[in-house]
Motif scaffolding. Sequence first.
Motif, PDB file in Angstrom:
ATOM      1  N   ALA A 104       0.849  -1.193   0.000  1.00 23.60           N
ATOM      2  CA  ALA A 104       0.000   0.000   0.000  1.00 23.60           C
ATOM      3  C   ALA A 104       0.880   1.237   0.000  1.00 23.60           C
ATOM      4  CB  ALA A 104      -0.923   0.006   1.220  1.00 23.60           C
ATOM      5  N   LEU A 105       0.324   2.328  -0.498  1.00 20.59           N
ATOM      6  CA  LEU A 105       1.046   3.599  -0.513  1.00 20.59           C
ATOM      7  C   LEU A 105       0.054   4.750  -0.401  1.00 20.59           C
ATOM      8  CD1 LEU A 105       0.595   4.959  -3.554  1.00 20.59           C
ATOM      9  CD2 LEU A 105       2.223   3.201  -4.197  1.00 20.59           C
ATOM     10  N   ALA A 106       0.571   5.907  -0.079  1.00 21.73           N
ATOM     11  CA  ALA A 106      -0.248   7.126  -0.035  1.00 21.73           C
ATOM     12  C   ALA A 106       0.623   8.303  -0.427  1.00 21.73           C
ATOM     13  CB  ALA A 106      -0.855   7.344   1.349  1.00 21.73           C
ATOM     14  N   VAL A 107      -0.029   9.366  -0.895  1.00 19.14           N
ATOM     15  CA  VAL A 107       0.663  10.561  -1.381  1.00 19.14           C
ATOM     16  C   VAL A 107       0.442  11.727  -0.432  1.00 19.14           C
ATOM     17  CG1 VAL A 107       0.816  12.254  -3.253  1.00 19.14           C
ATOM     18  CG2 VAL A 107       0.419   9.831  -3.786  1.00 19.14           C
ATOM     19  N   SER A 108       1.517  12.396  -0.085  1.00 18.00           N
ATOM     20  CA  SER A 108       1.489  13.694   0.577  1.00 18.00           C
ATOM     21  C   SER A 108       1.870  14.726  -0.470  1.00 18.00           C
ATOM     22  CB  SER A 108       2.507  13.710   1.727  1.00 18.00           C
ATOM     23  OG  SER A 108       2.822  15.035   2.114  1.00 18.00           O
ATOM     24  N   GLY A 109       1.149  15.850  -0.504  1.00 21.02           N
ATOM     25  CA  GLY A 109       1.461  16.851  -1.519  1.00 21.02           C
ATOM     26  C   GLY A 109       1.395  18.262  -0.990  1.00 21.02           C
ATOM     27  N   GLN A 110       2.174  19.136  -1.578  1.00 19.78           N
ATOM     28  CA  GLN A 110       2.104  20.555  -1.241  1.00 19.78           C
ATOM     29  C   GLN A 110       0.670  21.034  -1.420  1.00 19.78           C
ATOM     30  OE1 GLN A 110       3.851  23.134  -4.365  1.00 19.78           O
ATOM     31  NE2 GLN A 110       4.647  21.265  -5.283  1.00 19.78           N
ATOM     32  N   GLN A 111       0.179  21.790  -0.466  1.00 22.42           N
ATOM     33  CA  GLN A 111      -1.220  22.214  -0.473  1.00 22.42           C
ATOM     34  C   GLN A 111      -1.482  23.366  -1.433  1.00 22.42           C
ATOM     35  OE1 GLN A 111      -1.758  22.068   4.223  1.00 22.42           O
ATOM     36  NE2 GLN A 111      -3.701  22.071   3.148  1.00 22.42           N
ATOM     37  N   HIS A 112      -2.751  23.572  -1.726  1.00 22.69           N
ATOM     38  CA  HIS A 112      -3.295  24.763  -2.390  1.00 22.69           C
ATOM     39  C   HIS A 112      -3.027  24.871  -3.886  1.00 22.69           C
ATOM     40  CE1 HIS A 112      -3.753  25.915   1.741  1.00 22.69           C
ATOM     41  NE2 HIS A 112      -2.505  26.262   1.900  1.00 22.69           N
ATOM     42  N   GLY A 113      -2.150  24.051  -4.441  1.00 19.43           N
ATOM     43  CA  GLY A 113      -1.849  24.167  -5.864  1.00 19.43           C
ATOM     44  C   GLY A 113      -3.064  23.856  -6.728  1.00 19.43           C
TER      45      GLY A 113
ATOM     46  N   VAL B 136      -9.562   3.218   0.466  1.00 19.96           N
ATOM     47  CA  VAL B 136      -8.442   2.742  -0.347  1.00 19.96           C
ATOM     48  C   VAL B 136      -8.919   2.490  -1.773  1.00 19.96           C
ATOM     49  CG1 VAL B 136      -7.119   1.742   1.551  1.00 19.96           C
ATOM     50  CG2 VAL B 136      -8.817   0.349   0.362  1.00 19.96           C
ATOM     51  N   PHE B 137      -7.987   2.615  -2.712  1.00 17.14           N
ATOM     52  CA  PHE B 137      -8.270   2.450  -4.128  1.00 17.14           C
ATOM     53  C   PHE B 137      -7.291   1.452  -4.728  1.00 17.14           C
ATOM     54  CE2 PHE B 137      -9.688   6.555  -2.764  1.00 17.14           C
ATOM     55  CZ  PHE B 137     -10.859   6.809  -3.469  1.00 17.14           C
ATOM     56  N   ASP B 138      -7.703   0.795  -5.792  1.00 16.97           N
ATOM     57  CA  ASP B 138      -6.797  -0.080  -6.531  1.00 16.97           C
ATOM     58  C   ASP B 138      -5.866   0.757  -7.391  1.00 16.97           C
ATOM     59  OD1 ASP B 138      -8.001  -2.409  -5.537  1.00 16.97           O
ATOM     60  OD2 ASP B 138      -9.507  -2.409  -7.146  1.00 16.97           O
ATOM     61  N   ILE B 139      -4.611   0.371  -7.459  1.00 16.50           N
ATOM     62  CA  ILE B 139      -3.700   1.069  -8.347  1.00 16.50           C
ATOM     63  C   ILE B 139      -4.054   0.717  -9.786  1.00 16.50           C
ATOM     64  CG2 ILE B 139      -1.915  -0.733  -8.428  1.00 16.50           C
ATOM     65  CD1 ILE B 139       0.166   1.578  -8.246  1.00 16.50           C
ATOM     66  N   ASP B 140      -3.895   1.678 -10.677  1.00 13.49           N
ATOM     67  CA  ASP B 140      -4.129   1.414 -12.094  1.00 13.49           C
ATOM     68  C   ASP B 140      -3.050   0.445 -12.590  1.00 13.49           C
ATOM     69  OD1 ASP B 140      -3.294   2.461 -15.108  1.00 13.49           O
ATOM     70  OD2 ASP B 140      -5.455   2.424 -14.759  1.00 13.49           O
ATOM     71  N   PRO B 141      -3.441  -0.637 -13.278  1.00 13.49           N
ATOM     72  CA  PRO B 141      -2.442  -1.628 -13.717  1.00 13.49           C
ATOM     73  C   PRO B 141      -1.306  -1.018 -14.527  1.00 13.49           C
ATOM     74  CG  PRO B 141      -4.659  -2.482 -14.023  1.00 13.49           C
ATOM     75  CD  PRO B 141      -4.815  -1.043 -13.626  1.00 13.49           C
ATOM     76  N   ALA B 142      -1.622  -0.045 -15.382  1.00 14.65           N
ATOM     77  CA  ALA B 142      -0.570   0.581 -16.183  1.00 14.65           C
ATOM     78  C   ALA B 142       0.398   1.358 -15.303  1.00 14.65           C
ATOM     79  CB  ALA B 142      -1.189   1.497 -17.235  1.00 14.65           C
ATOM     80  N   ALA B 143      -0.128   2.064 -14.291  1.00 14.96           N
ATOM     81  CA  ALA B 143       0.735   2.814 -13.372  1.00 14.96           C
ATOM     82  C   ALA B 143       1.612   1.863 -12.574  1.00 14.96           C
ATOM     83  CB  ALA B 143      -0.110   3.671 -12.446  1.00 14.96           C
TER      84      ALA B 143
ATOM     85  N   PRO C 244       3.658  -4.202  -7.578  1.00 10.89           N
ATOM     86  CA  PRO C 244       2.672  -5.267  -7.753  1.00 10.89           C
ATOM     87  C   PRO C 244       1.320  -4.688  -8.166  1.00 10.89           C
ATOM     88  CG  PRO C 244       3.872  -5.548  -5.680  1.00 10.89           C
ATOM     89  CD  PRO C 244       4.237  -4.199  -6.210  1.00 10.89           C
ATOM     90  N   SER C 245       0.587  -5.421  -8.969  1.00  9.48           N
ATOM     91  CA  SER C 245      -0.714  -4.943  -9.444  1.00  9.48           C
ATOM     92  C   SER C 245      -1.757  -4.908  -8.342  1.00  9.48           C
ATOM     93  CB  SER C 245      -1.209  -5.824 -10.595  1.00  9.48           C
ATOM     94  OG  SER C 245      -1.333  -7.180 -10.158  1.00  9.48           O
ATOM     95  N   ALA C 246      -1.459  -5.543  -7.193  1.00  9.95           N
ATOM     96  CA  ALA C 246      -2.416  -5.585  -6.075  1.00  9.95           C
ATOM     97  C   ALA C 246      -2.218  -4.431  -5.091  1.00  9.95           C
ATOM     98  CB  ALA C 246      -2.290  -6.901  -5.330  1.00  9.95           C
ATOM     99  N   VAL C 247      -1.299  -3.521  -5.359  1.00 12.89           N
ATOM    100  CA  VAL C 247      -1.045  -2.399  -4.446  1.00 12.89           C
ATOM    101  C   VAL C 247      -2.318  -1.573  -4.243  1.00 12.89           C
ATOM    102  CG1 VAL C 247       0.100  -0.146  -4.288  1.00 12.89           C
ATOM    103  CG2 VAL C 247       1.431  -2.174  -4.823  1.00 12.89           C
ATOM    104  N   LYS C 248      -2.549  -1.181  -2.999  1.00 14.17           N
ATOM    105  CA  LYS C 248      -3.662  -0.297  -2.663  1.00 14.17           C
ATOM    106  C   LYS C 248      -3.145   1.131  -2.464  1.00 14.17           C
ATOM    107  CE  LYS C 248      -6.676  -3.649  -2.590  1.00 14.17           C
ATOM    108  NZ  LYS C 248      -7.693  -3.739  -3.658  1.00 14.17           N
ATOM    109  N   VAL C 249      -3.959   2.097  -2.894  1.00 14.19           N
ATOM    110  CA  VAL C 249      -3.607   3.505  -2.761  1.00 14.19           C
ATOM    111  C   VAL C 249      -4.558   4.146  -1.752  1.00 14.19           C
ATOM    112  CG1 VAL C 249      -3.359   5.714  -3.957  1.00 14.19           C
ATOM    113  CG2 VAL C 249      -2.781   3.571  -5.143  1.00 14.19           C
ATOM    114  N   ALA C 250      -4.014   4.619  -0.643  1.00 16.67           N
ATOM    115  CA  ALA C 250      -4.831   5.339   0.349  1.00 16.67           C
ATOM    116  C   ALA C 250      -5.045   6.772  -0.126  1.00 16.67           C
ATOM    117  CB  ALA C 250      -4.156   5.303   1.712  1.00 16.67           C
ATOM    118  N   VAL C 251      -5.940   7.506   0.549  1.00 18.10           N
ATOM    119  CA  VAL C 251      -6.300   8.839   0.049  1.00 18.10           C
ATOM    120  C   VAL C 251      -5.170   9.857   0.200  1.00 18.10           C
ATOM    121  CG1 VAL C 251      -8.763   8.516   0.413  1.00 18.10           C
ATOM    122  CG2 VAL C 251      -7.380   9.523   2.241  1.00 18.10           C
TER     123      VAL C 251
END
Length: 497
Positions: free
Chosen positions: A72-81, A216-223, A230-237
């Motif tokens: 599993a993975l999740a993204v932190s991003g600079q705000q407000h952009g 949680v979301f499924d990762i896009d197979p192409a990504a 792995p194609s089974a990776v989950k993406v948290a918000v």
Amino acid sequence: MDLVAGIDAGTQSLKVVVYDPAGRRLVASTSMPLSLTSAADGSREQQPSDWVAALHACFHALDPSVRSRIAALAVSGQQHGFVPLDAAGEVLAPAKLWCDTSTSAECTQIMAAAGGVARTIALAGNPVLTGYTASKLPWTKTHRPDAYARLATILLPHDYLNFVLTGQRFCEYGDASGTGWLDVRTRTWSTELLRATDPARDLSACLPRIAAPDEVFDIDPAAAAELGLPSAVKVAVGGGDNMMAAIGTGCVAPGRLAMSLGTSGTLFAYADTPVVDPDGAWAAFCSSTGGWLPLICTMNCTVATEQVAAAFGFSTRDGDAHLRATPPGADGLVMLPFLNGERTPDLPLGKGVLAGLDTTNMTPAHIYRAAMEGATYSLKYGFDAFVRAGMTFERIVLTGGGSNSAQWRQLVSDVFGLPVDVPTQAEGAAFGAALQALWAVGRARGDTASITDIADQHVALAPQLSARPDPARTQAYATAYARFLRHLDALTPLYRG
């Protein structure tokens, strides 16, 4: 054994950390630099394609055996952009960033259309400040009309990377708080503020749905294939970098205070209920864990010390020696470090000011100290508003690049009069994203552990990096801080526009 990854897309670089929850240790960390385009009107922009390229480069730098174990993975991003997409998901223009001050006039226009600052705060819990996403829409309508006409979806930087990873358009409450449109009390979009932003268009149709904190979301197979995952990776918000840093520093329960010393400086505290100031003295944001995160943000922190170091031809790694060679208060030298304009105090048109120069303090060491002190005093200015509202804290947990400086850690402890601790994981936002992924994927599997449980289990402090206030220095800094405030009061009329 499963690993979790945290991605932090910041202003200066994109970082990836991979964490082993069973062993409670980082197993890998990579980083790629990002470039920033600046203009004289205050514009600060990046190409979203650069974030994607950096994301690919970071994952390709990881050993394949590590990538294969990520669950599993999740993204932190600079705000407000502001990342504008067309109906096909193509980026229509460069992303205007949190530190972009070219839209300060649009902030005023939006709030005037909504009925004024007080009415804006009543509608959303926050004023529309320079840098917030809302102001970027009318600017784009004026300066990039073709992009605005084709606009189908409004995404924030972390939302866009989630779109790249999953193919789905969604946001979350913490980062959405920084758009200026979310009513943080009800966690719903304010139709009045959207109408005030553009009365001729239904902007709500361009907003993605708001996902739950533990979704949680499924990762896009192409990504997955492009990143070698792995194609089974989950993406948290995921969430905004401050919201993820709150998790990474354990600031997920009332009474805890965290400070991030990065390009910008932030000070934030968790709350179980909305904490709104009627005068907008702080950002009344939602957290990315189901609560709220009252937050102070300054737009100039390590940027000030780095600029001074570059101007005098030394590295910030040598900065601590300059601090040791100069006394608290820099022998009367004062810097208002508003190189990017400023949000706290609210001076979007502000400029940097160096005052109090004389024959004894006109040295690189004194100016470097004045920059560090000025950046810290700006955060103290916001902290004072927290204290006036009745908030109390026992300690500060530091994160961000500035926390690597022993002198800065001690300076914060002395200025605020509080003990300072530093987590063992220095990349608070990226690590927080990894912990959010751990929590969310655990919930999806039936684990009942709360995010507080997760943070308490995995956020460890480094005792050797702690600092405690020294009474003599605390008094010296109190005198210097009072001098900073006098200069701020005297110069504020020059930058009110």
